[in-house]
Scaffold this motif. Sequence first.
Motif: not given
Length: 258
Positions: A27-46
Motif C-alpha cells: 500500500d506504499r510502494p513508493s515513498m519520499s525520505n519524509v514518508e520513510i522517516a514517518k514510518h520508521t521513526g528515524l530522523n530525516r537526515p539519517t
Amino acid sequence: MTESDRDAGFATTLAKGLAVLEAFRPDRPSMSNVEIAKHTGLNRPTVARLTYTLAKLGYLKQEASKFRLSWAALMLVNPLLVNTKILQIARPSMQKLAQDVGGTVSIGVIDRSNFVYLETSRVNENVWTSQDLGTIGPLVPAAIGHALCAQLTDEEFEVKIRQMKRNTPELWNKYSPAFMEGVESCKKRGFSVVRGTWIPGTHSAGVPLLRDKNGECFAMNCRVPVFRLQGNQIEDEIGPRLISLAESVRNQLAFIFP
C-alpha cells in the motif's frame, strides 16, 4: 534504553538500513525520505543517507523525489524461495481448495510478532484485497498466527507472548483471549477459526503445517468472504480440508526427503 542499545554486538546502522527496506509495503510502494522517516521513526537526515546508500547498492530506485524497492531486493529472498519444496508441493492443492470454496489459501511463517505469507492461491476474481508474497500481518488476531504459534515449544511460546505484548500491546489486549483459545484449538482439533476479526466480511481457518529441520514453523490458512459461506462451512468443511491438505504436503515431503 532498548535491548539492542545494550547489545555491544548490535549493528545499529545496519538495523536502520533494514528498517528502511521493511518500510515499503504493497500500500506504499513508493515513498519520499519524509514518508520513510514517518514510518520508521528515524530522523530525516539519517533516512536521506540510508536511501542514498541503498540506491547506490541497487536495493532502491529513485524516481524524482521518491524511492521504491529495486529488483535487486528480490535477490535477498530468492535463495530461500527456490529451495522451499513445500510451496511447490502444496501449490496445486491450495489452488483447488481456493477454487472450490471461492477464497484464498496461503502458507506463512513467523517473523517476530508477525506472520509473513510465502505463497497464496486464489480464485480468479478481485473479491477483496488479496494476500501476496511478502504480505505481513500480526500474529495475535489471525488464524494463521494461532496455527504458527501452536507449533512452538512451551519456552518459545512464552518468549513469543512477551514479544507480542511488547510489540503489539493494543492487539494483545484486545485479542489475547481469542489467540490463546485459537492456539489451543490447533493443538486439540488441528485448526483454528477466526470470524471477521482480521479482515471484516471474511471468515478464516488456520492449520499448522510443519516445522522444518531448522526450527522454522509453517502454517496454512483459508479465508473466504462470508457471503460465499453456507451455515457453519468454515468449521465443518474448510477446517477439516485444510488438515487433510497439510497432511498430504507432509506425506509428500517425507517421500521426497525420507
